[in-house]
Design an enzyme around this catalytic site. Structure first.
Site: not given
Ligand code: GLY
Length: 297
Positions: A177, A204, A207, A226-227, A229
């Site tokens: 993200t 799917r 976050d 970010t990371g 989710g």
């Molecule tokens: N952080 C973005 C995702 O997991 O979709």
């Protein structure tokens, strides 16, 4: 006491290549221009995030990850103000700038539109058909699936130890993200956009569009995560990090707190802004940049 000058922090996603810092730097410049034009913190965050979506090196908008079928791209985006306004889209397909659609959702009675409903809403509001697929996304999916098939559940650390492709693991896995947080001299805002993590199913959602998970903004500041989710959402990471800011930690301390909170195998990064300054950091490196309006003038 005089109010601090307007400021912005932008990042190109957890595990993005720090050498690509020109992307978040340009995003900061564009976001600050919006704030200088009097459009406010929210417009600044959305403009900056749009700039990152349009950069094919990053996993949002153009350049988004492909899903496991190798064809589908579904994107999530959100934005929020310190006044509690929130707008988001989830699993939206075939639009160029999901963050701008999220910005429009914020001005409806809803907080989140998903899938076909989000896309139809975007078309009705003038967003044309756009295919965000890039060759980079195709290559990333191919390498990651080739490395994972038949090997059970690999952590990033397992893959790092075993990786034997020419393309560095960082490039093969891609990044996460993108996001921006802003202070316009009066209030805070933030915006996120994502093509999701690698190797995920149709439908799917991560976050990013869930309030308080990837993004939270309040009167004390703004936090953008970010990371991975699923882990970020289960931890309500952005809201809890904001509470730490409200409780008196500095932005730098909040970043450290968040990185310590989640298990070592989790890919996670954060940017944080408050009246006292800003900070950013990620477990696996991250291209990020922060700038105040004074420094830009
Ligand atoms: N952080 C973005 C995702 O997991 O979709």
């Amino acid at each position: 006491m005089p109010k601090p000058a307007p400021a912005i922090v932008c990042h190109a996603g957890s595990a993005s290549n720090p050498a690509h810092v020109d992307g978040p730097t340009l995003a900061c410049t564009r976001g600050l221009e919006s704030i200088r034009d009097g459009l406010g913190a929210l417009a600044g965050a959305v403009t900056a995030t749009r700039s990152l979506e349009d950069d094919p090196r990053f996993n949002a908008g153009t350049g988004s990850n492909l899903r496991l079928d190798g064809e589908t791209i579904q994107m999530d985006a959100s934005c929020m103000t310190a006044g509690g306004e929130f707008g988001a889209v989830a699993a939206i397909e075939r639009v160029k700038n999901p963050v701008e659609v999220a910005h429009l959702v914020l001005s409806t009675p809803h907080i989140l539109l998903v899938g076909d409903g989000a896309r139809t809403f975007a078309r009705r509001r003038g967003f044309g058909d756009f295919d965000p697929t890039t060759q980079g996304a195709r290559d990333r999916l191919e390498e990651v699936t080739a490395a994972s098939v038949g090997l059970g559940e690999w952590t990033r650390e397992d893959l790092e130890r075993a990786w034997n492709f020419e393309t560095p693991l960082r490039e093969a896995l891609g990044s996460d993200t993108v996001g921006s947080v802003t202070w316009d001299g009066e209030g805070f805002a933030g915006a996120l956009s994502s093509g999701g993590t690698t190797t995920v199913l149709r439908g799917r959602v991560g976050d990013v569009p869930l309030p308080g998970c990837g993004l939270y903004v309040g009167e004390h500041g703004a936090v953008a995560a970010t990371g991975d989710g699923e882990y970020i959402a289960r931890a309500l990471l952005a809201y809890r990090a904001y509470c730490e800011l409200e409780g008196g930690r500095t932005p730098g301390q909040v970043v450290e707190w968040a990185l310590d909170l989640l298990a070592v195998k989790v890919d996670v990064g954060l940017i944080v802004i408050s009246r006292g300054g800003f900070a950013g950091g990620s477990r696996h490196g991250m291209a990020w940049h922060g700038q105040t309006m004074e420094a830009q003038s």
